[in-house]
Every structure is written in structure tokens, then in C-alpha cells.
Write a protein that holds these residues in place. Structure first.
Motif, PDB file in Angstrom:
ATOM      1  N   LEU A   1      -1.183   2.925   6.740  1.00 41.04           N
ATOM      2  CA  LEU A   1      -1.090   4.350   7.015  1.00 41.04           C
ATOM      3  C   LEU A   1      -2.343   5.056   6.492  1.00 41.04           C
ATOM      4  O   LEU A   1      -2.680   4.949   5.313  1.00 41.04           O
TER       5      LEU A   1
ATOM      6  N   VAL B   1      -4.310   8.640   5.774  1.00 43.48           N
ATOM      7  CA  VAL B   1      -3.940  10.025   5.480  1.00 43.48           C
ATOM      8  C   VAL B   1      -5.190  10.883   5.365  1.00 43.48           C
ATOM      9  O   VAL B   1      -6.140  10.504   4.685  1.00 43.48           O
TER      10      VAL B   1
ATOM     11  N   MET C   1     -11.796   7.594  10.846  1.00 45.81           N
ATOM     12  CA  MET C   1     -11.329   6.428  10.093  1.00 45.81           C
ATOM     13  C   MET C   1     -10.966   5.289  11.039  1.00 45.81           C
ATOM     14  O   MET C   1     -10.606   4.198  10.589  1.00 45.81           O
TER      15      MET C   1
ATOM     16  N   GLY D   1      -7.504   2.146  -1.491  1.00 38.68           N
ATOM     17  CA  GLY D   1      -7.491   2.825  -0.192  1.00 38.68           C
ATOM     18  C   GLY D   1      -8.108   4.205  -0.217  1.00 38.68           C
ATOM     19  O   GLY D   1      -8.410   4.780   0.821  1.00 38.68           O
TER      20      GLY D   1
ATOM     21  N   VAL E   1     -11.017   4.971  -1.598  1.00 39.70           N
ATOM     22  CA  VAL E   1     -12.485   4.835  -1.578  1.00 39.70           C
ATOM     23  C   VAL E   1     -13.159   5.908  -2.433  1.00 39.70           C
ATOM     24  O   VAL E   1     -14.135   6.535  -2.018  1.00 39.70           O
TER      25      VAL E   1
ATOM     26  N   THR F   1     -14.426   9.534  -1.275  1.00 41.49           N
ATOM     27  CA  THR F   1     -15.700   9.845  -0.639  1.00 41.49           C
ATOM     28  C   THR F   1     -15.645   9.680   0.875  1.00 41.49           C
ATOM     29  O   THR F   1     -16.635   9.933   1.545  1.00 41.49           O
ATOM     30  N   ASP F   2     -14.532   9.256   1.433  1.00 42.92           N
ATOM     31  CA  ASP F   2     -14.490   9.064   2.869  1.00 42.92           C
ATOM     32  C   ASP F   2     -13.647  10.159   3.536  1.00 42.92           C
ATOM     33  O   ASP F   2     -13.324  11.167   2.927  1.00 42.92           O
ATOM     34  N   ASP F   3     -13.328   9.955   4.815  1.00 42.26           N
ATOM     35  CA  ASP F   3     -12.615  11.000   5.545  1.00 42.26           C
ATOM     36  C   ASP F   3     -11.149  11.098   5.165  1.00 42.26           C
ATOM     37  O   ASP F   3     -10.495  12.086   5.437  1.00 42.26           O
ATOM     38  N   GLY F   4     -10.617  10.055   4.580  1.00 45.57           N
ATOM     39  CA  GLY F   4      -9.205  10.063   4.221  1.00 45.57           C
ATOM     40  C   GLY F   4      -8.878   8.802   3.466  1.00 45.57           C
ATOM     41  O   GLY F   4      -9.767   8.030   3.120  1.00 45.57           O
ATOM     42  N   ALA F   5      -7.609   8.601   3.200  1.00 44.42           N
ATOM     43  CA  ALA F   5      -7.180   7.454   2.407  1.00 44.42           C
ATOM     44  C   ALA F   5      -6.307   6.535   3.233  1.00 44.42           C
ATOM     45  O   ALA F   5      -5.714   6.938   4.216  1.00 44.42           O
ATOM     46  N   LEU F   6      -6.256   5.280   2.823  1.00 45.29           N
ATOM     47  CA  LEU F   6      -5.285   4.354   3.401  1.00 45.29           C
ATOM     48  C   LEU F   6      -4.155   4.145   2.403  1.00 45.29           C
ATOM     49  O   LEU F   6      -4.402   3.877   1.238  1.00 45.29           O
ATOM     50  N   LEU F   7      -2.930   4.284   2.880  1.00 47.75           N
ATOM     51  CA  LEU F   7      -1.793   3.979   2.026  1.00 47.75           C
ATOM     52  C   LEU F   7      -1.397   2.535   2.268  1.00 47.75           C
ATOM     53  O   LEU F   7      -1.370   2.078   3.405  1.00 47.75           O
TER      54      LEU F   7
ATOM     55  N   ASN G   1      -1.554  13.283  -2.718  1.00 48.30           N
ATOM     56  CA  ASN G   1      -2.693  13.995  -2.141  1.00 48.30           C
ATOM     57  C   ASN G   1      -2.755  15.366  -2.781  1.00 48.30           C
ATOM     58  O   ASN G   1      -1.706  15.980  -2.983  1.00 48.30           O
TER      59      ASN G   1
ATOM     60  N   GLY H   1      -7.295  14.445  -0.406  1.00 53.38           N
ATOM     61  CA  GLY H   1      -7.031  15.869  -0.455  1.00 53.38           C
ATOM     62  C   GLY H   1      -8.172  16.692   0.091  1.00 53.38           C
ATOM     63  O   GLY H   1      -8.972  16.214   0.901  1.00 53.38           O
ATOM     64  N   ASP H   2      -8.256  17.922  -0.366  1.00 55.34           N
ATOM     65  CA  ASP H   2      -9.301  18.821   0.098  1.00 55.34           C
ATOM     66  C   ASP H   2      -9.558  19.849  -1.002  1.00 55.34           C
ATOM     67  O   ASP H   2      -8.697  20.095  -1.842  1.00 55.34           O
TER      68      ASP H   2
END
Lengths: 342, 342
Positions: free
Chosen positions: A54, A56, A91, B30, B32, B35-41, B99, B134-135
């Protein structure tokens, strides 16, 4: 800090959820109509036998900062989802569901909420996603909206910022700078050109086109990837920093749209206004790097998808920074590099 | 709406992330490093062979509405995570990751961010969770914080609001109303009692104790469940509404703490101030219903965990509403039912 407040509009949290948002969660059994403490995400919703995870992403937008106070609520909703879809695309993930948190104020009425929910509904249909949860609170400040979006991706196919290598070709999809010009028009900062061009550019600002299909198609050929949100130079800079490499980009190879070229020509902007466009952001195009031997294959894949991509330069071993080169190969001086969040 | 703004404090988005938040994501590959566009769960992070699903909860808090502008940042962070942990507990889920989206303003400085991150770090250790994404944005309004928290739960063990049945015993953990009194003390609305009592009650307001272990232990014995955030009466009302039943609660059976009783006695509050406490919210205790034949078993499980629970009434077939009964079994008139979000 419980506070009781009567509300003449009947904008009670539960009423808002039931009326505007619960219908958007109907496709998701795990959301229980948004009436429980949270949602269940269906981990069984992966490609059978795959190693999908998943993904996010999260974006927060503030009225008056990230969008105009008087922007149409439907477009605000559409853009909010599309920006998150663009992050997921970067991603290499396929979209699945999202969470929405609204902090709303006295300026928000039923008409705004109805339009906002309608915009969410349009994008849900476009992308096959649904609302699974969130929160609604009141704020004395500007409306603040947060979306967390969920998608599925095979870790091996994930596009990272850190996988660019010297010699890679740098590609960008679509055209750059349209949204930046659209914003200038909306702000009344430039004299408008032809009506069709103006409409095109405003539309590019309000309704970016997430490159979901493209990203999935090139994921196994590409090295690194990112979506252009802060500006081409800034986002390429993120790749340079994460990968520990540099980038040489030829200004003449950066794709600008015909409407953008015409508006610049007919406006009060200076002739080299293109240099501002590559730092203006909000493009939500896919910027990615490809080892040279995969270049032809990538271009064939994109042609098959009918998605335009342009090679704009190459990754270099040096520097960790982005150089913009003129037609003589000389580095150009850039004043602004991209969107600064603060 | 890109806006460039110089910042004398050096509170650039990327600097903030790198300095304060990336260290909190170290345990999560996940993420990273944010620093990337999002996370992997990690969907593989489920109990092997189980049918576990990812549970998601979201809470947004606004400075001046949900917490005091001058509240210690460390406690704000701790409470924000604990409130989400309580939501996960109410779903029967074990916590996994979260997040964080921050909309911050000019009042936020390095000291605040450092304290805030420290509070997150404390709860990460307490609960074995980590930050995955997050943001961070800037707002001209009050600081607005959104957490989405993720946990794992077997759908069959999920506590729902909609599973209460007539005849079920209603239980609540811990004591009710402490946080409401703590808030009144913090607001200077009541004369303080003894220092230890005051400290206890303030602490109950700032640091609720998510009933994660309890919820997991009683999940298969209980019918419905919810965490008490809006107030005992309001949250029991949510169960009544979702389950289509009513609830009869004996005021004399509702558990109040000794410090709460003493402060009420020594304060300027009226004698029946307990009636306000059951509507004051912020308790984050677990409220759940159990079929009569499981009552003894539930009490044995709770005794084993050394978590106090009290039977406070029964579910009835009628009405869809909550009745508070006095010692004569007569329904009492309640003025406020609980926290209204708007």
C-alpha cells in the motif's frame, strides 16, 4: 477544549458527513458509511500472487495560500484529488482510496459543500477510487483540507527519486509552465491572450492530468521519477539530491504548449519568460530518467499510450545540481528555482 | 498559488522535515526518510496466515479550538497520537504507523518544533509505531495538525458501533470526567483543590491512556465498542444510533475518580456536577457492550490485565436514545449531551 456553538445553517459535523460525504464512501465496505471510528483498507485488494504494497501520499492545502478563497469548490476538490493522484503516479502506484480531513470556517455553506462533494464524486468515477474516512472540524482560520491517498504498487516497480545514474536521459511528459501561466492569468498579472488560450491555461492550473498510466507503463524501464509540483528545476533538483548526481537540461528541448508560447508573445512578459515557466510549478507532469539503452523503448511505449514525452537533457556525474543550457551549451542564470513552501 | 517568502528562522519545509521529522521515520524503510513522494506500508507486516486488514483513523486538531495556543508542544504531540491510538483501539486494531500533516504559522519556531517532535518520539517508543509520511505547509491561520494512523485488525475481531443488542451489559473502562475537570482547571474556570488532584486531572486531559490492550482482549466477547471522545452520553448515543437500540445507564454506577470527587466537593461547582462530567468528553476510555453470558468472562479478562472496567447499565430495545437513571430508576434531565464539533 469542547466548545458548544449553535449553527444557523445546520452545519453539524454529523449532518455534513451524512449528507455530503457518506455517499462518496458507498463503494467501500470497510468505510462503514463513515459512521465508525475509522476505515478498514482491503489488503486483499492486491493483484493475486503479487507482492503489492500500500502506497500512501498526503497533501494539505490552505485557502488563500494554495488556492483562491473564491475558487470554485468543485475545482478545488478535483485538483486536491488529482494532486494526490499525481503523487501516487510518481510512485508507480495505482490509486485505490482516500481519506479527507476538512477544517472549515463560517464562509463554508451548503452550496460550497455540495459543489466540493460533487468535485470529489467526479474524480472518484474518473479514477475508480472512493472515500474511506477522515475528520471534519471547525477553524477560525482559512479552510484547510488534507487528503491522504492510498494506492497499490509492487515495490520492485516503485519509482524512486534516488535511482538516477550518470548518462540517463531525462524525460518529461506533456508541456511545462501552462499552470504557472494560468495562475498569472487568474491573478490578473498578465494581459490575457485569445479566449481559447486563456481557457486552456486556466484549465491546466485547475485540472492537472495525473500521469498514472504513463508511470505504470515506464516503471520497469525508468530509473528515477518524480511529479513536477514545485517546478521543473526544483523537482529535478530533488532527484539530483536524492541520487547524488547532476542534471544538464537544454532549454530549447523543454516542451511548451502553443497556447503558452502565444500568451507569452502577446503579453507584457519579457521574451525569456520561458525561464520562469520552468520554475513555476503546479504542472503535475511526470519527470523521469531512463538509462540510454531503454530510451527507444520508452518512446515507443509512450507513443503507444498517445502520451507525449520529451527528452530534455542528461544526468551527469557532477555537482548534485541542475544546469539549464542555452543553444550554445552555455549555462543560463536562473533567478527562481521553484516553489518555496514557506 | 506559489508564494516565495524568506524566512529568518530558516524554517524551510525541507529543513524542517530533515531536522525534526525524518529521524522519526527511521524505523520504517517504506518511508524512505520522508524524501520521496509518499510511503509504502508493509502489508506483509500482518500476523502470518491471518486475514488482517489495515485500519485507518484520522484526527485533525486546531490550535485555540482543540488545544490551547500556549499548550506545551510536547503534550500536544503526545495527545494527538494518543487520540488516534484510542480510535484504533476502538476498532480493535493494533497500532503500526502514522502520517502527519502540519499547517504551521509564524508563532511556530524551532523550540516548538523540537518539543513537538520529542513528544512524537516518546509515543513512538511507547507504542512501537513510526512516522511514514505527511505534508508541511504554512498557514495564516491557527496551527492545524492532522494525523492519519494505521493499524492491523482481523475483520472478524473488529469492534463496531452497530453490534449492540438488547440485554447487553454496558461497560466503560477507567474513570469518566477527569479530562473535563482538567480542562476546567486549565481554563481557570474552577477553584483548584489539592495540588496532587489538580495534577492528576490535568494529566488526564493531556495524556489520555488509549485502551489498546483492553480492546484487543475483549474484542471477541464484546458486541459493540467506541472510545469516549465526545462524552459518555454522546458516544453511547452513537452506539444507540448505529445499532438501532436504546441504553439505560445508572448514574450511581458510572465510575468517577477520587480526585474528581474531591475537586467537585471543594469547588464552586454544584453538587450534581457529575452530570456534566458524563458529557464533558476527552476521556478516551473504552465504552463497550457485552452479551450477558459473557459478562463474567469480560470481568475476569480485565482483572487479569489490571484494567478497571465498570458495568454501568444495559442496552434496551426501545428508543435509540440514552437514558440516565437516578437511584430510584427515574430518568434524569440532562442539559448537555456532549461535545458538539461545531
Amino acid at each position: 477544549m469542547s466548545e458548544q456553538k449553535s449553527d444557523p445553517e445546520g452545519l453539524d459535523e454529523f449532518a455534513i458527513i451524512a449528507k455530503y460525504f457518506a455517499p462518496l464512501s458507498e463503494a467501500s465496505t470497510g468505510a462503514v458509511g463513515l459512521t465508525d471510528d475509522g476505515a478498514l483498507l482491503a489488503c486483499e485488494n492486491v493483484v493475486p500472487g503479487s507482492q503489492e504494497r500500500l502506497a500512501v501520499t498526503t497533501d494539505t492545502i490552505v485557502a488563500g495560500i494554495h488556492y483562491f478563497h473564491d475558487a470554485p469548490a468543485k475545482l478545488v476538490a478535483q485538483k486536491l484529488l488529482r494532486v494526490n493522484l499525481s503523487d501516487l503516479a510518481a510512485m508507480g502506484a495505482r490509486p485505490y482510496a482516500y481519506n479527507l480531513s476538512l477544517a472549515i470556517n463560517d464562509r463554508v455553506d451548503h452550496a460550497w459543500l455540495g459543489d466540493f462533494a460533487a468535485g470529489l464524486g467526479v474524480e472518484q468515477k474518473n479514477w475508480g477510487i472512493s472515500l474511506v474516512g477522515g475528520d471534519t472540524v471547525r477553524t477560525p482560520g482559512p479552510v484547510t483540507l488534507t487528503v491522504s491517498m492510498f494506492g497499490w504498487v509492487e515495490p520492485a516497480k516503485r519509482l524512486l527519486r534516488s535511482n538516477a545514474r550518470p548518462g540517463d536521459i531525462i524525460y518529461v511528459s506533456g508541456t511545462i509552465g501552462d499552470a504557472g501561466l494560468g495562475l498569472k492569468i487568474l491573478r490578473g498579472e498578465i494581459e490575457a491572450g485569445g479566449a481559447a488560450d486563456v481557457e486552456f491555461l486556466k484549465n491546466r492550473y485547475y485540472l492537472p492530468a495525473p500521469r498514472t498510466k504513463l508511470a505504470a507503463a515506464i516503471a520497469e524501464l525508468a530509473g528515477s521519477g518524480i511529479d513536477v509540483s514545485d517546478g521543473l528545476v526544483a523537482d529535478l533538483g530533488h532527484i539530483c539530491q536524492a541520487s547524488g548526481i547532476g542534471a544538464d537540461v537544454k532549454l530549447a528541448d523543454i516542451p511548451f504548449s502553443e497556447p503558452a508560447r502565444r500568451v507569452i508573445e502577446h503579453s507584457n512578459l519579457r521574451d525569456d519568460a520561458c525561464l520562469d515557466l520552468i520554475a513555476s510549478g503546479d504542472d503535475y507532469e511526470l519527470l523521469f530518467t531512463v538509462p540510454g539503452w531503454h530510451g527507444g523503448e520508452v518512446e515507443a511505449v509512450c507513443a503507444g499510450l498517445k502520451i507525449p514525452v520529451s527528452p530534455i537533457g542528461t544526468i551527469s556525474a557532477s555537482g548534485g545540481r541542475v544546469r539549464i543550457l542555452d543553444t550554445n551549451g552555455q549555462e543560463m542564470k536562473i533567478e527562481t528555482h521553484g516553489y518555496k513552501h514557506f
